[in-house]
Design an enzyme around this catalytic site. Structure first.
Site, short mmCIF file in Angstrom:
data_model
loop_
_atom_site.label_atom_id
_atom_site.label_comp_id
_atom_site.label_asym_id
_atom_site.label_seq_id
_atom_site.Cartn_x
_atom_site.Cartn_y
_atom_site.Cartn_z
N PRO A 205 2.73 15.29 -2.06
CA PRO A 205 3.45 14.45 -1.32
C PRO A 205 3.85 13.09 -2.38
O PRO A 205 3.02 12.90 -3.41
CB PRO A 205 2.74 14.07 -0.19
CG PRO A 205 1.42 14.79 -0.15
CD PRO A 205 1.32 15.61 -1.48
N THR A 208 1.08 10.20 -4.45
CA THR A 208 -0.30 10.67 -4.71
C THR A 208 -0.53 10.43 -6.21
O THR A 208 -1.70 11.20 -6.79
CB THR A 208 -0.42 12.15 -4.31
OG1 THR A 208 0.90 12.82 -4.79
CG2 THR A 208 -0.58 12.19 -2.73
N LYS A 210 1.66 11.75 -9.35
CA LYS A 210 2.01 12.71 -10.16
C LYS A 210 2.56 11.97 -11.29
O LYS A 210 2.38 12.33 -12.34
CB LYS A 210 3.12 13.35 -9.38
CG LYS A 210 2.57 14.06 -8.24
CD LYS A 210 3.64 14.95 -7.46
CE LYS A 210 4.76 14.37 -6.97
NZ LYS A 210 4.26 13.50 -5.78
N THR A 211 3.60 11.03 -11.34
CA THR A 211 4.10 10.17 -12.28
C THR A 211 2.90 9.44 -13.01
O THR A 211 2.87 9.67 -14.23
CB THR A 211 5.20 9.31 -11.76
OG1 THR A 211 5.99 9.86 -10.87
CG2 THR A 211 5.78 8.73 -12.98
N GLU A 426 -4.01 -1.19 26.05
CA GLU A 426 -4.81 -1.06 24.98
C GLU A 426 -6.20 -0.80 25.47
O GLU A 426 -6.79 0.21 24.92
CB GLU A 426 -4.95 -2.14 24.07
CG GLU A 426 -3.37 -2.54 23.25
CD GLU A 426 -2.80 -1.29 22.77
OE1 GLU A 426 -3.74 -0.47 22.12
OE2 GLU A 426 -1.53 -1.28 22.66
N HIS A 429 -6.53 2.89 26.46
CA HIS A 429 -6.67 3.87 25.36
C HIS A 429 -8.25 3.96 24.91
O HIS A 429 -8.80 4.99 24.75
CB HIS A 429 -5.93 3.27 23.98
CG HIS A 429 -4.22 3.64 24.00
ND1 HIS A 429 -3.85 5.01 24.40
CD2 HIS A 429 -3.31 2.83 23.72
CE1 HIS A 429 -2.50 4.81 24.29
NE2 HIS A 429 -2.22 3.76 24.07
P1 ADP Z 1 4.28 10.09 -7.27
O1 ADP Z 1 3.30 11.30 -6.97
O2 ADP Z 1 5.07 9.74 -6.34
O3 ADP Z 1 4.93 9.91 -8.45
P2 ADP Z 1 3.10 7.87 -8.52
O4 ADP Z 1 2.38 8.52 -9.62
O5 ADP Z 1 4.40 7.00 -8.85
O6 ADP Z 1 3.40 8.78 -7.35
O7 ADP Z 1 2.13 6.61 -7.91
C1 ADP Z 1 2.73 5.57 -7.53
C2 ADP Z 1 1.39 4.38 -7.87
O8 ADP Z 1 0.45 4.73 -6.80
C3 ADP Z 1 0.73 4.48 -8.98
O9 ADP Z 1 1.35 3.75 -9.94
C4 ADP Z 1 -0.79 3.99 -8.61
O10 ADP Z 1 -0.64 2.80 -8.88
C5 ADP Z 1 -0.67 4.45 -7.36
N1 ADP Z 1 -1.37 5.77 -7.28
C6 ADP Z 1 -1.36 6.96 -6.75
N2 ADP Z 1 -2.33 7.59 -6.83
C7 ADP Z 1 -3.41 7.25 -7.69
C8 ADP Z 1 -4.57 7.66 -8.21
N3 ADP Z 1 -5.13 8.85 -7.97
N4 ADP Z 1 -5.51 6.79 -8.58
C9 ADP Z 1 -4.94 5.38 -8.80
N5 ADP Z 1 -3.89 4.99 -8.47
C10 ADP Z 1 -2.91 5.91 -7.69
ZN ZN Z 2 -0.32 2.86 23.66
MG MG Z 3 6.79 10.26 -9.11
#
Ligand code: ADP
Ligand code: ZN
Ligand code: MG
Length: 602
Positions: A205, A208, A210-211, A426, A429
């Protein structure tokens, strides 16, 4: 890099032509007049007078003027008048030197001005237009350089990210570390006879990491790292994307061993469909990518990483072994992962001593790494706003709520009557939740409105990590969701629009119970709905007959109905507590789970 020589050649040619034309124009127009003494204008009658008086030395007759030099070396120019006796008059004197001068341009000049100059001007204008267009539109400029890839090349550590910056995601890190190791010491693998994996696909998703993982690989790998986004292949002209792919891979082949990272690969890797009107450009790009990946010699050491959050939309040809052999999942972090991510990001901010990261991690089930990074940053901003020099627990707790529900709307004016309804809602709930054993404990209740539109909410936090949901838990959750509306009905004998979000969630859950979890009375273990892109919100589509769809609706309705009845029963059995707690909340606006339990148990 490679585009420079072409460009320069074109520029040099243009400059050469321009210089030539300027030189000729200079020769033809300006040079002849340079050495000549300054001319004075004169009337024709003055000219005749001077001739008659014998003061004229020399006469030049052009098409439109008569230029004459007097004895005192002064040159005059008179407008020529049609004068048939002129020649006779001049020759009569005998001392006057006279000649005709043609002002018609030579054929060479005519040729230059009529043909060469316009072409040179056009070339210059063309260059200027395309340069400025190219700058503005990016794509066109690239298109004019005929499909050069604009992949950024990183060499070791230039991204500034390492595997230490990525928390959780241990499986993904493990798989990527192996690839990096592969590139460092290929001999080790070659000895056994293992082939280098050609590619790995990071799926998961959004947010998380990936980049981030790919950047960390770039930081760790001591090999060149090409990074390009799928959308950069999409071009204005058909065939350009394919040319870019070719260029990217030929650059990579030169630099091998190296890593090529294609982010958001779904932009070019979508399934090809039989559709004739399909997107030609995209298909050509994809075909080129497939060809290039096949063309690589596994031993050369070019590894292709790609990331996507829509793996199901990718073309199967792309996913077969030999292309992307490996699929590396980057899932939403679990409890331990969330805590680790919070800690990684908290390193960048100054913290007060007693921070309980575990509590924050527990309150953020389902949050992605990007959201957790955002929570830490929001907390730091809040600390600054409140004039503190370090982030404390309350900052983190508040920013969790900011990320979930938006900022507090401090100056929203809500009438006493409405506040009362919200408080009962509230507590409804919370009370229903507390009275059922399969329900997560209440953590916090608030009736301070938020910018997301929530007028109040009840936060429940599980003690540990939950991977499964039992039918009992699902039913308890449904009863809790209907608890707010039940309290409104019970106390005020009315219902309000404030329950819309509860209704939405309850319907979704009840529907999933019937169509996907097989938890209904009517249907057995039937998959009545299929979920398409599961990483992006999970749209689902019905896979059953219209008659069944109608029965599903009935079943969903009856499940919610019985949950609602259960909630009303719980509340009417505990109506004193409901009143007591609601008034306490109305007074305090925000109460903790402990305060709530203390009153409940008193
Ligand atoms: P995507 O999976 O959409 O490519 P990104 O890699 O761009 O997500 O993540 C965005 C930001 O979220 C990262 O720059 C980082 O700051 C934070 N982040 C996401 N996952 C992690 C992780 N596992 N550990 C540390 N930081 C994270
Ligand atoms: Zn409610
Ligand atoms: Mg990305």
């Amino acid at each position: 890099m490679n585009e420079k020589p072409d460009n320069n050649k074109q520029k040099n040619l243009g400059a050469l032509l321009l210089g030539l034309v300027l030189l000729l124009a200079f020769n033809a127009l300006i040079l002849p007049n340079l050495g000549a003494p300054a001319m004075k204008d004169a009337d024709y009658s003055y000219f005749l007078e001077q001739v008659d008086e014998g003061n004229v030395q020399k006469v030049e007759i052009t098409d439109s003027t008569v230029n004459f030099t007097t004895d005192d070396e002064q040159v005059y120019s008179a407008v020529r008048i049609d004068d048939p006796d002129l020649v006779e008059r001049l020759s009569k004197d005998g001392n006057i030197e006279f000649s005709g001068v043609s002002t018609q341009p030579s054929t060479l000049q005519t040729f230059l001005f009529a043909w060469v100059l316009p072409i040179v001007i056009m070339v210059i204008v063309w260059n200027i237009i395309f340069k400025s267009l190219g700058k503005r539109m990016g794509g066109l400029g690239n298109a004019m350089s005929f499909g050069k890839s604009n992949a950024k090349i990183y060499v070791k550590a230039q991204t500034g990210k390492t595997f230490d910056d990525v928390a959780g995601q241990d499986e993904a890190k493990e798989a990527l570390k192996e690839i990096v190791d592969f590139l460092h010491t290929p001999e080790k693998y070659a000895e056994i006879g293992a082939d280098l994996p050609k590619g790995a696909l990071l799926v998961g998703p959004p947010g998380t990491g990936k980049t981030l993982l790919a950047q960390a690989v770039a930081g760790e790998a001591e090999v060149p790292f090409f990074s390009i986004s799928g959308s950069e292949f999409v071009e204005m002209f058909v065939g350009m994307g394919a040319a870019k792919v070719r260029d990217l891979f030929s650059q990579a082949a030169e630099k091998a061993p190296c890593i090529v990272f294609i982010d958001e690969i779904d932009t070019i890797g979508k399934k090809r469909d039989g559709n004739i009107s399909g997107n030609d450009e995209r298909e050509q790009t994809l075909n080129q990518l497939l060809t290039e990946m096949d063309g690589f010699d596994g031993k050369k050491g070019v590894v292709i990483l790609a990331a996507t959050n829509r793996p199901e939309s990718l073309d199967p040809a792309l996913l077969r072994p030999g292309r992307f052999d490996r699929r590396i999942p980057a899932e939403l972090p679990d409890l331990a992962g969330r805590e680790a991510i919070l800690r990684v990001h908290a390193k960048k901010v100054r913290l007060s001593e007693d921070i309980d990261f575990n509590a924050i991690a527990r309150a953020t089930a389902g949050a992605s790494g990007a959201e957790l990074a955002n929570i830490v940053n929001e907390a730091a901003l809040r600390a600054v706003r409140n004039g503190r020099s370090a982030v404390d627990q309350s900052d983190l707790e508040e920013s969790v709520e900011v990320v979930i529900a938006g900022y507090q709307r401090k100056n929203a004016v809500i009438s006493r009557k409405e506040k009362e309804i919200i408080a009962y809602h509230e507590i409804g709930h919370a009370l229903v939740a507390a009275m059922q054993k399969d329900s997560a404990p209440v953590h916090k209740i608030t009736i301070i409105p938020r910018t997301s539109g929530a007028l109040g909410y009840t936060m429940q936090v599980d003690e540990g990590e939950k991977f499964l949901m039992t039918k009992e838990e699902a039913l308890a959750k449904l009863a809790t969701l209907t608890g707010g509306r039940s309290a409104e009905e019970l106390i005020f004998n009315t219902c309000t629009s404030g329950a819309s979000n509860d209704i939405e969630q309850a319907t979704k859950l009840a529907r999933a119970m019937v169509t996907r979890y097989g938890m209904s009375e009517t249907f057995d273990m039937l998959a009545l709905e299929t979920v398409s892109n599961k990483y992006l919100g999970g749209d689902s589509s019905l896979a059953c007959s219209p008659e069944t769809a109608a029965r599903i609706d009935d079943e969903v309705n009856s499940i919610v109905k019985s949950a609602h009845a259960k909630a009303v029963k719980i509340l009417s059995d505990n109506i004193e507590k409901l009143h007591e707690l609601a008034h306490y909340l109305l007074d305090k606006e925000t109460i903790t789970g402990e305060e709530f339990m203390a009153i409940l148990n008193s």
